[in-house]
Design an enzyme around this catalytic site. Structure first.
Site, short mmCIF file in Angstrom:
data_model
loop_
_atom_site.label_atom_id
_atom_site.label_comp_id
_atom_site.label_asym_id
_atom_site.label_seq_id
_atom_site.Cartn_x
_atom_site.Cartn_y
_atom_site.Cartn_z
N GLY A 41 -5.59 13.40 -5.97
CA GLY A 41 -6.16 13.93 -4.56
C GLY A 41 -5.43 15.33 -4.40
O GLY A 41 -5.24 15.90 -5.14
N PRO A 75 -2.72 20.45 -4.65
CA PRO A 75 -3.11 19.43 -5.48
C PRO A 75 -2.03 18.33 -5.36
O PRO A 75 -0.76 18.68 -5.23
CB PRO A 75 -3.51 19.95 -6.84
CG PRO A 75 -2.46 21.14 -7.01
CD PRO A 75 -2.42 21.87 -5.66
N LYS A 76 -2.36 17.11 -5.23
CA LYS A 76 -1.40 16.00 -5.01
C LYS A 76 -1.06 15.45 -6.58
O LYS A 76 -1.61 14.72 -7.13
CB LYS A 76 -2.14 14.63 -4.23
CG LYS A 76 -1.19 13.53 -3.77
CD LYS A 76 -1.83 12.64 -3.12
CE LYS A 76 -1.00 11.54 -2.54
NZ LYS A 76 -0.68 10.63 -3.48
N VAL A 77 -0.05 16.35 -6.76
CA VAL A 77 0.28 16.03 -8.42
C VAL A 77 1.00 14.47 -8.51
O VAL A 77 1.63 13.97 -7.67
CB VAL A 77 1.47 16.93 -8.38
CG1 VAL A 77 1.98 16.66 -9.81
CG2 VAL A 77 1.09 18.39 -8.39
#
Length: 560
Positions: A279, A124-126
């Protein structure tokens, strides 16, 4: 992974901007003015972002307006520029540079990037702020903000107060450099429903504030980089988890195809997570030695962001829609934009007063999102045109008794009345376009004049085939069989909706004879509503329409 804007044009050159690509027909002087204003604003936002971690606009809004600026620069022969990298106060050098990630604009870009690559992983794009952690002899010695990728602020004192960041490590991590994302810990955060909730700005504020913030205790850490760590990605994840960095192991999955990435991206977008995301990131387990890492050159890692929750749309024109009750609503017609799977071409602004407060004119850019049931709405004005020409709202005084008869001034409300009557009488397949055509061709005199149109006249209507004219004629003829209550609704009688089931009158003559006291016994009919209804019933044009319907043989309007 960080949502921080990437600083090198090379990373963005492959992206096609989503803003309107057609060049505006501006004189050179206006073009220069519009471009200069937008460039100054994007530079200001960029400076604020790098200095404080938050610029007051979302990444999506910034990126869309930045792309709009590039489009205008191309249109008018100017050099296409990127917002400058500001000189930062942070002078602490990163032992390993932050490379940043390339961002894909769509699935096709992902397919091209993945071609020929193996041992790929998705994370996950934290949504937080990036940080470098430096461990020496097992102790946390430095924490450095991302800064410009080569140097940043010394955050060591603040980061040591974050419980989620281990202060001591062992084994291969004893002397290591880690890169990761400091984020605001959430419980059951569903990105599609909740959005970013300004999480990154809150994290940045807690770290940049001179005084200690209670929020530090609420921060978490997602480690996404271990330069020169073990080559085997599963071993890297296992060692990080054992050392007190568990999230990478929990949220790193092997992927073999673009479909794998797409499915996981959708899953993380719609399921509860302990952090906000914007994202996914796809990375290769094979990385070059850290001495070769440079900002903007992380070719082994890329991101595919979620669809933006808002889109910036240009206002083409302003229209004033008049409802059947005479209420005027302002509608902004837009250059089409995609939100989720919906193409948005128009958005309701609201009343004339709200339109004036928002100060929207053609050429402005609006932030558009989807409200409940996928209805487009205006969040705010993203950018205002230098040319401020407002259309004049209607000067006619519309009300519940106006425009039962056609006239040039009454056209908007008369059309709304026709559409409403058609819906109440269940004339399926007859929409706004057809009612407009009937109005233009046959110059309808009043609300129900269409009932007398012959099949021959309908065939003479432009755009109506003989077969459709025949079908339409039968539909118009069958409306006489509709229940009396539906005819009252078609007339737009100002009666509370709850009152219709309790109405005992079954004929028009009975309705006209009902007393004020009888009306007030019906549900939802107070004194004010009843007074409005009695005024409506007493109006000569309403009585005339009732008599006309009786003459056409509509049963509820004929005396027995």
């Amino acid at each position: 992974m960080t949502g921080i804007r990437r600083i090198f044009a090379a990373l963005l050159a492959c992206q096609a901007f989503s803003v309107q690509a057609d060049c505006p027909e501006w004189p050179e002087a206006r073009a220069a003015k519009e471009i200069a204003r937008l460039q100054k604003q994007t530079d200001t936002w960029n400076m604020a972002y790098w200095q404080s971690g938050s610029s007051g606009v979302s990444d999506d809004e910034f990126d869309q307006l930045k792309d709009q600026l590039k489009a205008w620069q191309r249109c008018f022969g100017q050099d296409v520029t990127e917002p400058p990298i500001p000189a930062l106060n942070g002078s602490t050098l990163h032992p390993v540079a932050h490379t940043g990630v390339r961002k894909f604009k769509d699935r096709q870009a992902l397919v091209q990037w993945m071609a020929g690559k193996t041992d790929l992983w998705v994370q996950p794009k934290v949504d937080g702020v990036a940080v470098t952690l430096v461990y020496r002899d097992g102790n946390l010695m430095q924490a450095i903000s991302r800064g410009n990728g080569l140097s940043g602020e010394n955050w060591t004192a603040k980061v040591k107060r974050i419980p989620a960041v281990p202060k001591r490590v062992e084994g291969l991590l004893t002397n290591s450099v880690l890169q990761g994302e400091l984020f605001l810990q959430e419980q059951g955060h569903i990105q599609k429903q909740m959005g970013g909730m300004n999480a990154r700005a809150k994290v940045a504020g807690a770290l940049l504030r001179k005084a200690d913030s209670e929020m530090l205790a609420s921060l978490g850490l997602f480690v996404w980089g271990w330069p020169d760590g073990p080559a085997a990605f599963p071993q890297k994840l296992a060692l990080l988890q054992k050392a007190g960095f568990p999230l990478a192991a929990q949220y790193s999955l092997p992927v073999n195809s673009p479909s794998d990435v797409e499915e996981q991206r959708q899953r993380w977008f719609t399921t509860p997570l302990p952090f906000a995301t914007d994202g996914v990131v796809i990375r290769s387990a094979s990385e070059p030695e850290s001495k070769y890492w440079q900002p903007g050159e992380g070719t082994w890692v890329a991101a595919w962001k979620y669809p933006p929750a808002t889109q910036i749309a240009e206002v083409k024109s302003i229209e004033f829609a008049v409802g059947r009750t005479g209420k005027i609503a302002v509608v902004a017609l837009l250059e089409p934009v995609m939100l989720d799977d919906k193409q948005v071409r128009r958005v309701n602004v609201g009343s004339i007063r709200r339109w004036q407060e928002l100060d929207i004119v053609p050429g402005d850019r609006l932030n558009i999102s989807l409200a409940g049931q996928g209805i487009p709405r205006i969040d705010d004005v993203a950018w205002r045109s230098t040319k401020r020409v407002k259309p004049e709202p209607p000067q006619v005084s519309y009300n519940t008794l106006s425009c039962y008869r056609a006239s040039p001034a009454c056209q908007p409300q008369f059309l709304s009345r026709l559409m409403w009557a058609g819906q109440q009488l269940h004339i399926n397949g007859v929409g706004e376009a057809l009612w407009r055509q009937l109005m233009r061709t046959h110059r309808l005199e009043h609300l129900f004049s269409w009932m007398t149109l012959s099949e021959t006249e309908l065939r003479q209507t432009p755009g109506i085939s003989p077969e459709r004219a025949n079908l339409l004629w039968h539909k118009f003829d069958l409306v006489k069989q509709q229940p009396f209550i539906q005819w009252l609704k078609a007339l737009a009688i100002p009666l509370n909706q709850k009152a219709f089931p309790a109405l005992s009158a079954k004929r028009w003559s009975q309705v006209l004879r009902m007393s004020e006291q009888e009306w007030q016994t019906l549900p939802g009919m107070g004194k004010a509503k009843t007074s409005q209804l009695l005024r409506w019933l007493a109006d000569p044009q309403i009585r005339e329409l009732g008599g006309w319907l009786a003459a056409q043989g509509v049963p509820g309007f004929q005396d027995q």
